[in-house]
Scaffold this motif. Structure first.
Motif, mmCIF file in Angstrom:
data_model
loop_
_atom_site.group_PDB
_atom_site.id
_atom_site.type_symbol
_atom_site.label_atom_id
_atom_site.label_comp_id
_atom_site.label_asym_id
_atom_site.label_seq_id
_atom_site.Cartn_x
_atom_site.Cartn_y
_atom_site.Cartn_z
ATOM 1 N N MET A 149 35.706 49.481 39.419
ATOM 2 C CA MET A 149 36.145 48.277 38.703
ATOM 3 C C MET A 149 37.606 48.387 38.277
ATOM 4 N N HIS A 178 39.989 48.035 41.271
ATOM 5 C CA HIS A 178 40.124 46.629 41.641
ATOM 6 C C HIS A 178 41.104 45.913 40.712
ATOM 7 N N TYR A 216 32.997 38.677 36.245
ATOM 8 C CA TYR A 216 33.011 39.918 35.476
ATOM 9 C C TYR A 216 34.280 40.723 35.719
ATOM 10 N N GLU A 217 34.685 40.828 36.980
ATOM 11 C CA GLU A 217 35.837 41.658 37.316
ATOM 12 C C GLU A 217 37.123 41.162 36.657
#
Length: 384
Positions: free
Chosen positions: A19, A22, A334-335
């Motif tokens: 995560m 990203h 979410y990201e």
């Protein structure tokens, strides 16, 4: 536009490592910024796995010893995305080396560790941040704005639930999150820590609380392979679960607000139900992570017949962070909470300012976690 490179060294490469990787890669794509994150190196013990992760996620190099990563002079920031029991040792070493630090929650295993970590980053004058990403949902930020503007008036209540169900099966393996010496606590520290941080962010500081905690499944098969939130069980042997499966507590805040909190990984049908409701003299707000773009708002001064919760889709440029993404109504996920968080962290590193939430917030959250455990043990109210 001249760019300021910030060279990142990340320790850990599973769920949160993926995560964070990203977010580093995407943050300059969405935000107008002079900051250029450089994915310099990651560290992990399994050379084949960390090499593959570096190649997949775009890191320039890798190390099999986190100490070597910290020693490198081509790294400005240490990102700690490892199990909780390693946080203190790594953070203390990174601070002494003059590296800026971003770390996954909870900050540490104990209050004492958290105090040492905060002292170290202050002494070495490094920038520090803790990854409570839910603060960075545009809807949560907008809720904060409404509260700060007095739109809800005097606050009375907060009720927060964080419900999951991924370990309900008694044959789910004994992963590190179920071992106190590695995780510190169970559902309390893993997911309840987020509710505690959101409450402090939106409402204020805790004054006292009373709690109950329960471990429903006392033994589980030993984990033979684990990564992220998944694992494979060795059914031939079992080990003891040494953390809570559920934690519930009542709280009173310094400003008189009353709170009810529940964190459990035994709520069937709830994959990641992180939600809160806040009630004030002039209205109420509701938020649910599973519908993270929406904020429900009730204002008591609406005329009779029109009163009721309205649904605000927080994807417009009027909503914090949302203007960096898509046109109104084109939802984010979410990201993006991590992209927003990484934006604030790296901009602060570039400017030499201190972002929030930081290690001081982490320590305050850790004190609440400790108070919940102490109250459950004593079966009485505990003051903070």
């Amino acid at each position: 536009m001249s760019q300021k490179e910030i060279r990142i060294g990340m320790i850990g490469y599973q769920f949160m490592g993926k995560m964070h990787s990203h977010a580093y890669r995407d943050f300059p794509f969405y935000f107008d910024t002079e900051v250029k994150p450089v994915l310099q190196a990651i560290a992990g013990r399994n050379e084949a796995a960390v090499k593959a992760a570096a190649e997949k996620m775009g890191w320039a190099s890798y190390e099999t010893d986190w100490r070597r990563l910290i020693e490198r002079d081509d790294i400005d920031v240490i990102d700690i995305s490892t199990p909780n029991h390693t946080h203190a040792e790594i953070a203390l070493a990174a601070a002494e080396a003059g590296k800026h630090i971003i770390i996954e929650k909870p900050l540490s295993l104990t209050v004492e560790e958290a105090e040492r970590m905060l002292e170290a980053v202050k002494k070495n004058k490094v920038i520090h941040m803790i990854c409570h990403n839910y603060r960075f949902s545009p809807a949560v930020q907008y809720a904060k704005k409404l509260i700060d503007e007095g739109r809800l008036g005097k606050l009375y209540h907060i009720r927060a639930n964080y419900l999951q169900d991924y370990i309900v099966d008694p044959d789910f393996p004994l992963v590190w999150r179920l071992q106190k010496d590695v995780s510190g606590s169970g559902s309390l520290g893993d997911i309840g820590a987020h509710s505690i941080d959101l409450a402090r962010f939106l409402v204020g500081e805790f004054k006292e609380l009373v709690s109950i905690m329960e471990t429903f499944i006392k033994e589980r098969p030993i984990a033979s392979l684990q990564g992220g939130l998944s694992a494979t069980a060795d059914t031939s042997q079992k080990g003891e679960v040494t953390v809570d499966d559920a934690a519930l507590f009542l709280a009173r805040f310094d400003n008189g607000v009353l709170g009810t909190f529940e964190a459990t990984r035994f709520a069937q049908g709830n994959r990641n139900k992180n939600k809160f409701e806040i009630n004030g003299e002039k209205g109420s707000i509701r938020w649910d992570m599973e519908n993270m773009n929406n904020l429900e708002v009730y204002l008591a001064d609406d005329e009779p017949g029109l009163q009721g919760f309205r649904l605000i889709n927080c994807t417009e440029e009027h909503h914090p962070y949302a203007g960096a993404y898509w046109p109104a109504g084109h939802i984010i996920g979410y990201e993006h909470t991590f992209i927003n968080l990484i934006h604030d962290f790296l901009e602060a590193v570039a400017a030499g300012t201190q972002p929030k939430p930081d290690f001081e917030d982490g320590l305050k959250n850790q004190k609440v976690l400790a108070a919940v455990e102490e109250s459950a043990r004593l079966k009485s109210w505990v003051s903070l």
